[in-house]
Design a protein around this motif. Structure first.
Motif, PDB file in Angstrom:
ATOM      1  N   LEU A 262     -29.092  14.467   2.894  1.00  0.00           N
ATOM      2  CA  LEU A 262     -29.317  14.123   4.292  1.00  0.00           C
ATOM      3  C   LEU A 262     -30.688  13.479   4.488  1.00  0.00           C
ATOM      4  CD1 LEU A 262     -27.831  17.214   6.158  1.00  0.00           C
ATOM      5  CD2 LEU A 262     -26.906  14.911   6.094  1.00  0.00           C
ATOM      6  N   GLN A 263     -31.666  13.940   3.750  1.00  0.00           N
ATOM      7  CA  GLN A 263     -33.002  13.360   3.866  1.00  0.00           C
ATOM      8  C   GLN A 263     -33.007  11.899   3.415  1.00  0.00           C
ATOM      9  OE1 GLN A 263     -35.921  15.854   2.063  1.00  0.00           O
ATOM     10  NE2 GLN A 263     -37.649  14.669   2.797  1.00  0.00           N
ATOM     11  N   LYS A 264     -32.296  11.608   2.332  1.00  0.00           N
ATOM     12  CA  LYS A 264     -32.204  10.215   1.884  1.00  0.00           C
ATOM     13  C   LYS A 264     -31.422   9.381   2.895  1.00  0.00           C
ATOM     14  CE  LYS A 264     -31.633   9.103  -2.406  1.00  0.00           C
ATOM     15  NZ  LYS A 264     -32.951   8.569  -2.738  1.00  0.00           N
ATOM     16  N   LEU A 265     -30.388   9.974   3.506  1.00  0.00           N
ATOM     17  CA  LEU A 265     -29.601   9.244   4.500  1.00  0.00           C
ATOM     18  C   LEU A 265     -30.436   8.916   5.731  1.00  0.00           C
ATOM     19  CD1 LEU A 265     -26.825   8.146   5.371  1.00  0.00           C
ATOM     20  CD2 LEU A 265     -26.323  10.403   6.321  1.00  0.00           C
TER      21      LEU A 265
ATOM     22  N   THR B  77     -25.517   1.088  11.786  1.00  0.00           N
ATOM     23  CA  THR B  77     -26.694   1.516  11.020  1.00  0.00           C
ATOM     24  C   THR B  77     -26.356   2.677  10.098  1.00  0.00           C
ATOM     25  OG1 THR B  77     -28.090   0.843  12.874  1.00  0.00           O
ATOM     26  CG2 THR B  77     -29.081   2.297  11.240  1.00  0.00           C
ATOM     27  N   VAL B  78     -25.556   3.624  10.618  1.00  0.00           N
ATOM     28  CA  VAL B  78     -25.161   4.780   9.793  1.00  0.00           C
ATOM     29  C   VAL B  78     -24.305   4.317   8.622  1.00  0.00           C
ATOM     30  CG1 VAL B  78     -23.989   7.006   9.807  1.00  0.00           C
ATOM     31  CG2 VAL B  78     -25.280   6.277  11.814  1.00  0.00           C
ATOM     32  N   CYS B  79     -23.371   3.397   8.882  1.00  0.00           N
ATOM     33  CA  CYS B  79     -22.494   2.923   7.808  1.00  0.00           C
ATOM     34  C   CYS B  79     -23.271   2.150   6.744  1.00  0.00           C
ATOM     35  CB  CYS B  79     -21.382   2.052   8.399  1.00  0.00           C
ATOM     36  SG  CYS B  79     -20.229   2.962   9.457  1.00  0.00           S
ATOM     37  N   GLU B  80     -24.252   1.334   7.166  1.00  0.00           N
ATOM     38  CA  GLU B  80     -25.070   0.619   6.182  1.00  0.00           C
ATOM     39  C   GLU B  80     -25.874   1.584   5.320  1.00  0.00           C
ATOM     40  OE1 GLU B  80     -27.489  -2.141   8.231  1.00  0.00           O
ATOM     41  OE2 GLU B  80     -25.825  -3.460   8.844  1.00  0.00           O
TER      42      GLU B  80
END
Length: 594
Positions: free
Chosen positions: A148-151, A195-198
């Protein structure tokens, strides 16, 4: 991605577990052979395996456990691949995803931030980082935090450690469906779905496709030595370059069967680019150039990490880092368990010592009680009592020494068994120091309250004494004023008396002054005025104590006043005037005292 000849295929086994779990409708841990037959055929088709053994013939029972089915898939599908075959394992994952996603993801999700394709990518990342050989398949909460941190970083956000621990403290692990729901509900709020998908796609390239680095570089041709820009994609097993970023036109691939060698070229190219040289074989080298020094150093570092990875025999940098994090996590938790067990033992030991001290204290109290009772015994037992008291003091001294020795022993044992990190020790010291400071502040506050209470009491007492002093001063002032008034009246009266002594009575020849109420005396009507009569009364009052009563005998008998009725009137008037004077002026008693 792992090589096709990898016999374990851990990622595919995790994907297979999801499909198997979706087919297990009764949640008994087993699936009917007929369902597994269809699944096996579909999986064998997408990985291009030769004709396989029939599932119904391989298993005798009607239902099959996952472990038995996983062993069957390993032997039939994974090990049945030919050496030259390169299966598309993403299609293998797609088959398993289609079976399990329909069971857990509803088609009409209200907050559908992730598309089905990006949810599939999250599912693949979860399978890559999930706990190995642990079913039901879950991911450790620390690995969830890492992902999650990387995401969040890929989305350009800022990681909030407190918010994560707020909802994850009660979750030691997380399933893939919980993880997808967490992304869509908690970490996509206020962010565009694109943005989330990218960000998911970027993480998928790194964690699933094993893309170590990608970007633009210029490559020098071997036949035509001109420079052309290419889009390079570095993986643990190869370096592929395309004509553009969309990766549709593949221009070449540099495989990594043997360790590469990378070095930088100090001189710049004519175009001013920073060059580097990659040697793949003894007689094959590739000259490339980056746009600046920073980009060139990043590419050299990435290629060197791939070279170091190939030396260890590991096929995936992601799995190597995940294994390293897992080992560090297990080591830290083992140390925490040891520390927890040590604290528990220390707590039990301290409780046991406390009970012993309580027993010793109780025994000492009983001994003191017995000593108190023995004080009423005979005089001969006094020496024995003294000896017992001396022995008791020695026991207390020995007990203090034993306590100190135990404390020293605990300190030595704590120092020897110390495994916590230095930061935890500093925090413990700071907490202890804060507790001491709080205790000192509390003692100081109590002392201050006591001093303030004493000051208030003294202040009240001082005010009371001040009031009493003011009242006494007022009384003294009033008494002084009365005494002064009395002295002045006394002086006036004495002056009048002296004046009266010097005055000679005119007798009956004195003219009688008419008055409203003439005084009647033995001398007749109007013989005295009111003022003269007052002076005579004062003189008579002062002379009664000083002159003897035998005055009348020396001069002879005086004639009685004429008219008894006039004497009674005179006496009544004298008494009435005297009472009025004493009540109005309040000096009757003072005059007598003077």
């Amino acid at each position: 991605m792992s090589s096709p000849s990898d016999p374990d295929r851990e990622d595919q086994l995790n994907a297979l577990w999801h499909a198997f779990h979706a087919l297990d409708e009764k949640r008994e841990g087993t699936v009917q052979k007929s369902k597994l037959k269809v699944l096996t055929h579909s999986l064998g088709t997408v990985v291009y395996t030769p004709p396989m053994e029939d599932v119904e013939k391989h298993f005798g029972d009607q239902t099959v456990t996952f472990q038995a089915y996983a062993d069957f898939v390993k032997s039939v599908i994974f090990q049945g691949l030919s050496e030259n075959s390169i299966p598309d394992w993403s299609r293998f994952d797609q088959v398993c995803w289609q079976i399990c996603s329909g069971k857990h993801l509803s088609k009409d999700r209200r907050e559908k931030t992730l598309t089905d394709n990006h949810a599939f990518q999250v599912w693949q990342m979860f399978n890559r980082l999930a706990e190995p050989d642990r079913y039901p398949l879950v991911m450790d909460i620390e690995e969830v935090q890492f992902l999650l941190q990387k995401l969040v970083g890929a989305m350009g956000g800022q990681w909030a450690e407190a918010d994560f621990h707020h909802f994850s403290d009660s979750l030691p692990t997380m399933s893939v469906w919980q993880f997808i729901a967490c992304i869509e509900t908690r970490y996509s709020e206020g962010i565009e779905p694109e943005t989330v998908c990218e960000a998911v796609t970027e993480l998928h390239k790194e964690l699933v496709l094993d893309v170590v680095k990608e970007g633009l570089m210029s490559k020098k041709g071997h036949v035509r030595t001109n420079w052309k820009e290419r889009w390079f994609v570095l993986k643990p097993c190869s370096l592929v370059y395309y004509t553009s970023k969309d990766q549709k036109d593949k221009k070449g691939e540099i495989l990594n069967p043997t360790p590469w060698k990378v070095e930088l070229l100090g001189e710049k190219s004519r175009e001013g680019k920073q060059r580097l040289l990659l040697t793949a074989k003894a007689n094959m080298s590739y000259e490339m150039a980056a746009s600046d020094l920073r980009s060139r150093q990043a590419w050299i570092t990435a290629i060197q990490s791939v070279i170091d990875l190939s030396k260890t025999g590991c096929s995936s940098l992601v799995k190597k880092h995940a294994q390293k994090r897992r080992e560090m996590r297990e080591k830290r938790r083992a140390e925490e368990m040891k520390e927890k067990e040590r604290k528990r033992k220390d707590s039990e030991l301290m409780e046991e010592q406390r009970q012993k001290l309580e027993e010793e204290k109780q025994a000492r109290s009983e001994a003191e009680a017995r000593l108190a009772q023995e004080t009423v015994l005979r005089e001969e037992e006094e020496q024995m009592r003294r000896e017992l008291e001396e022995m008791n003091r020695q026991l207390e001294k020995l007990l203090d020494e034993e306590r100190q020795a135990k404390k020293d022993e605990e300190i030595v044992r704590a120092l020897q068994a110390k495994l916590l990190q230095e930061e935890f020790e500093r925090r413990e010291q700071l907490e202890k120091l804060k507790a001491d400071q709080d205790k000192l502040l509390e003692d100081e506050r109590k002392q201050r309250q006591e001093l303030e209470q004493q000051w208030r009491e003294e202040q009240q007492r001082l005010e009371q004494l001040q009031q009493e002093r003011e009242a006494a001063d007022q009384q003294l002032k009033e008494a002084s004023q009365k005494l002064q008034d009395a002295e002045e009246k006394h002086k006036k009266m004495m002056a009048a008396v002296e004046e009266r002594k010097r005055w000679k009575a005119p007798g009956l020849a004195r003219p009688i002054q008419p008055t409203a109420r003439p005084l009647i005396t033995h001398r007749g009507l109007g013989a005295f005025t009111q003022g003269e009569f007052e002076i005579q009364k004062q003189k008579k009052l002062f002379s009664e104590d000083s002159e003897p009563h035998s005055e009348e005998g020396g001069t002879g008998e005086s004639k009685p006043p004429e008219g008894g009725e006039q004497d009674e009137v005179f006496d009544d008037e004298v008494k009435e005037k005297k009472e009025e004077r004493l009540s109005d002026e309040g000096i009757g008693e003072e005059v007598k005292e003077d």
